[in-house]
Design a protein around this motif. Sequence first.
Motif, PDB file in Angstrom:
ATOM      1  N   MET A 190       0.855  -1.196   0.000  1.00 24.89           N
ATOM      2  CA  MET A 190       0.000   0.000   0.000  1.00 24.89           C
ATOM      3  C   MET A 190       0.891   1.247   0.000  1.00 24.89           C
ATOM      4  O   MET A 190       1.862   1.324   0.721  1.00 24.89           O
ATOM      5  N   ASN A 191       0.512   2.190  -0.820  1.00 18.28           N
ATOM      6  CA  ASN A 191       1.251   3.444  -0.945  1.00 18.28           C
ATOM      7  C   ASN A 191       1.180   4.234   0.372  1.00 18.28           C
ATOM      8  O   ASN A 191       0.096   4.434   0.912  1.00 18.28           O
ATOM      9  N   GLU A 192       2.311   4.687   0.862  1.00 20.18           N
ATOM     10  CA  GLU A 192       2.345   5.410   2.140  1.00 20.18           C
ATOM     11  C   GLU A 192       2.446   6.927   1.957  1.00 20.18           C
ATOM     12  O   GLU A 192       2.602   7.659   2.919  1.00 20.18           O
ATOM     13  N   LEU A 193       2.411   7.393   0.695  1.00 19.85           N
ATOM     14  CA  LEU A 193       2.559   8.823   0.433  1.00 19.85           C
ATOM     15  C   LEU A 193       1.368   9.601   1.008  1.00 19.85           C
ATOM     16  O   LEU A 193       0.220   9.273   0.709  1.00 19.85           O
ATOM     17  N   PRO A 194       1.622  10.607   1.862  1.00 21.38           N
ATOM     18  CA  PRO A 194       0.501  11.382   2.396  1.00 21.38           C
ATOM     19  C   PRO A 194       0.033  12.446   1.397  1.00 21.38           C
ATOM     20  O   PRO A 194       0.800  12.917   0.561  1.00 21.38           O
ATOM     21  N   VAL A 195      -1.239  12.822   1.502  1.00 22.91           N
ATOM     22  CA  VAL A 195      -1.784  13.895   0.668  1.00 22.91           C
ATOM     23  C   VAL A 195      -1.057  15.191   1.016  1.00 22.91           C
ATOM     24  O   VAL A 195      -0.928  15.557   2.188  1.00 22.91           O
ATOM     25  N   ASP A 196      -0.570  15.874   0.009  1.00 16.92           N
ATOM     26  CA  ASP A 196       0.122  17.152   0.186  1.00 16.92           C
ATOM     27  C   ASP A 196       0.121  17.857  -1.161  1.00 16.92           C
ATOM     28  O   ASP A 196      -0.267  17.276  -2.172  1.00 16.92           O
ATOM     29  N   LYS A 197       0.593  19.108  -1.171  1.00 18.42           N
ATOM     30  CA  LYS A 197       0.740  19.796  -2.445  1.00 18.42           C
ATOM     31  C   LYS A 197       1.662  18.960  -3.329  1.00 18.42           C
ATOM     32  O   LYS A 197       2.612  18.368  -2.849  1.00 18.42           O
ATOM     33  N   GLY A 198       1.340  18.895  -4.619  1.00 14.47           N
ATOM     34  CA  GLY A 198       2.178  18.104  -5.509  1.00 14.47           C
ATOM     35  C   GLY A 198       1.790  16.638  -5.565  1.00 14.47           C
ATOM     36  O   GLY A 198       2.532  15.822  -6.074  1.00 14.47           O
ATOM     37  N   THR A 199       0.619  16.298  -5.004  1.00 19.21           N
ATOM     38  CA  THR A 199       0.161  14.910  -5.116  1.00 19.21           C
ATOM     39  C   THR A 199      -1.146  14.863  -5.902  1.00 19.21           C
ATOM     40  O   THR A 199      -1.894  15.840  -5.964  1.00 19.21           O
ATOM     41  N   ARG A 200      -1.392  13.712  -6.496  1.00 19.41           N
ATOM     42  CA  ARG A 200      -2.654  13.429  -7.174  1.00 19.41           C
ATOM     43  C   ARG A 200      -3.390  12.414  -6.308  1.00 19.41           C
ATOM     44  O   ARG A 200      -2.831  11.393  -5.929  1.00 19.41           O
ATOM     45  N   VAL A 201      -4.627  12.714  -5.993  1.00 22.61           N
ATOM     46  CA  VAL A 201      -5.401  11.907  -5.050  1.00 22.61           C
ATOM     47  C   VAL A 201      -6.600  11.283  -5.754  1.00 22.61           C
ATOM     48  O   VAL A 201      -7.311  11.965  -6.489  1.00 22.61           O
ATOM     49  N   THR A 202      -6.801  10.004  -5.530  1.00 24.67           N
ATOM     50  CA  THR A 202      -8.019   9.332  -5.980  1.00 24.67           C
ATOM     51  C   THR A 202      -8.827   9.068  -4.716  1.00 24.67           C
ATOM     52  O   THR A 202      -8.299   8.511  -3.748  1.00 24.67           O
ATOM     53  N   LEU A 203     -10.078   9.495  -4.718  1.00 24.23           N
ATOM     54  CA  LEU A 203     -10.866   9.397  -3.497  1.00 24.23           C
ATOM     55  C   LEU A 203     -12.347   9.274  -3.796  1.00 24.23           C
ATOM     56  O   LEU A 203     -12.810   9.613  -4.881  1.00 24.23           O
ATOM     57  N   HIS A 204     -13.046   8.788  -2.807  1.00 27.31           N
ATOM     58  CA  HIS A 204     -14.504   8.865  -2.795  1.00 27.31           C
ATOM     59  C   HIS A 204     -14.843   9.962  -1.805  1.00 27.31           C
ATOM     60  O   HIS A 204     -14.171  10.130  -0.786  1.00 27.31           O
ATOM     61  N   PHE A 205     -15.905  10.708  -2.122  1.00 29.53           N
ATOM     62  CA  PHE A 205     -16.332  11.726  -1.163  1.00 29.53           C
ATOM     63  C   PHE A 205     -17.848  11.832  -1.175  1.00 29.53           C
ATOM     64  O   PHE A 205     -18.502  11.428  -2.140  1.00 29.53           O
ATOM     65  N   ALA A 206     -18.369  12.357  -0.105  1.00 30.23           N
ATOM     66  CA  ALA A 206     -19.786  12.698  -0.028  1.00 30.23           C
ATOM     67  C   ALA A 206     -19.875  14.055   0.653  1.00 30.23           C
ATOM     68  O   ALA A 206     -19.147  14.331   1.609  1.00 30.23           O
TER      69      ALA A 206
ATOM     70  N   MET B 253      -5.103  17.000   3.788  1.00 32.13           N
ATOM     71  CA  MET B 253      -3.646  17.008   3.976  1.00 32.13           C
ATOM     72  C   MET B 253      -3.216  15.981   5.022  1.00 32.13           C
ATOM     73  O   MET B 253      -3.779  15.904   6.113  1.00 32.13           O
ATOM     74  N   GLY B 254      -2.225  15.179   4.663  1.00 25.46           N
ATOM     75  CA  GLY B 254      -1.676  14.204   5.600  1.00 25.46           C
ATOM     76  C   GLY B 254      -2.371  12.853   5.588  1.00 25.46           C
ATOM     77  O   GLY B 254      -1.872  11.896   6.168  1.00 25.46           O
ATOM     78  N   MET B 255      -3.554  12.786   4.930  1.00 24.47           N
ATOM     79  CA  MET B 255      -4.239  11.487   4.864  1.00 24.47           C
ATOM     80  C   MET B 255      -3.504  10.583   3.887  1.00 24.47           C
ATOM     81  O   MET B 255      -2.835  11.044   2.969  1.00 24.47           O
TER      82      MET B 255
END
Length: 150
Positions: free
Chosen positions: A1-17, A53-55
């Motif tokens: 599992m990727n351990e990279l935290p969400v921060d500026k300069g990242t691409r995030v795939t997510l579900h949201f509501a 950020m940080g997730m």
Amino acid sequence: MNELPVDKGTRVTLHFALKLNDGQVVDTTFEKEPASLSIGDENLPESFEAYLMGMKAGEQASYEIPPEEGFGQSNPNNVQVFKRSEFSADMVLEPGVMISFADARQTELPGVVSKVEGDEVTVDFNHPLAGRTLIFEVQIIDVEPAGPTH
């Protein structure tokens, strides 16, 4: 599992509501394809990005977002009263109907009819979510470095 935290300069795939605090769902991806965005690309308001950020991949959380961090407070100056005669005779004018106006610069300005009384039509130009506390549920699926991949 990727351990990279969400921060500026990242691409995030997510579900949201995005929900109102009475449980009404405004928008969600949980039943669809997940959303993918680069932090800072303005797909999400900056205040919403701050919660991510940080997730890391696999984490999920729920945040309560006050109006000041969401779509602002409702501004009474954004509520205008028009005469019925200013609208075409065949236009349906009842509470909840959205009307598009053009401002002085011909920019489209949506308004929602909030009241019709006699010859007066009250139109609210506030964002429909202004003044509302929102619940932002998020599940991070993947975090990767943004930018070209070699």
